[in-house]
Design a protein around this motif. Sequence first.
Motif, PDB file in Angstrom:
ATOM      1  N   TRP A  46       3.546  -3.323  11.334  1.00 28.53           N
ATOM      2  CA  TRP A  46       4.004  -2.137  10.605  1.00 28.53           C
ATOM      3  C   TRP A  46       5.048  -1.414  11.430  1.00 28.53           C
ATOM      4  CZ3 TRP A  46      -0.945  -3.704  11.249  1.00 28.53           C
ATOM      5  CH2 TRP A  46      -1.700  -3.967  10.099  1.00 28.53           C
ATOM      6  N   CYS A  63       6.044  -2.851   6.033  1.00 28.85           N
ATOM      7  CA  CYS A  63       4.738  -3.465   6.265  1.00 28.85           C
ATOM      8  C   CYS A  63       4.821  -4.977   6.062  1.00 28.85           C
ATOM      9  CB  CYS A  63       3.709  -2.897   5.293  1.00 28.85           C
ATOM     10  SG  CYS A  63       3.623  -1.103   5.290  1.00 28.85           S
ATOM     11  N   ARG A  70       7.058  -8.895   2.996  1.00 27.24           N
ATOM     12  CA  ARG A  70       7.445  -7.737   3.775  1.00 27.24           C
ATOM     13  C   ARG A  70       7.949  -6.711   2.793  1.00 27.24           C
ATOM     14  NH1 ARG A  70       7.440 -12.202   5.225  1.00 27.24           N
ATOM     15  NH2 ARG A  70       9.098 -12.750   3.808  1.00 27.24           N
ATOM     16  N   VAL A  75       1.015   3.422   3.643  1.00 27.57           N
ATOM     17  CA  VAL A  75      -0.196   2.862   4.225  1.00 27.57           C
ATOM     18  C   VAL A  75      -1.079   4.019   4.698  1.00 27.57           C
ATOM     19  CG1 VAL A  75       0.838   2.610   6.524  1.00 27.57           C
ATOM     20  CG2 VAL A  75      -1.078   1.156   5.870  1.00 27.57           C
ATOM     21  N   LEU A  80      -5.848   1.805   8.631  1.00 29.99           N
ATOM     22  CA  LEU A  80      -5.340   1.042   9.771  1.00 29.99           C
ATOM     23  C   LEU A  80      -6.257   1.193  10.975  1.00 29.99           C
ATOM     24  CD1 LEU A  80      -1.469   1.595   9.731  1.00 29.99           C
ATOM     25  CD2 LEU A  80      -2.770  -0.369   8.895  1.00 29.99           C
TER      26      LEU A  80
END
Length: 118
Positions: A46, A63, A70, A75, A80
Amino acid sequence: MVSSCPFLSDAQFDLLLANGLQSRAQTDFDPPPVVKLFTPDAGATWLLSEIDPEDHDIAFGLCDLGLGLRELGCVSLSELARLRGMLDLTIEQDLHFQAGKRLSACAKEARMAGRIQA
């Protein structure tokens, strides 16, 4: 503002937030990425350029989940933080990352190369 993300410094969080505010004010705003995150055991990357000023859990950037796609998008930082790779390793920050170009240029380059090359 103080970051609660284990992979962002307070200074990075503040810059991401400032970019998010600028993006709201200027529709053609195209900053360079602030931070590069990756999974050391899963091939995901990322490049984050901004944080939503109204929801500090949402970041925007390029991302690549390691699945051949891609894309520019949003996000969740809390997702994450919970993410684990195949060896149960957490996301790490590329401490040597230096943005040399704007996010749109990174995205174009990644599409042509088939992966994020930052």
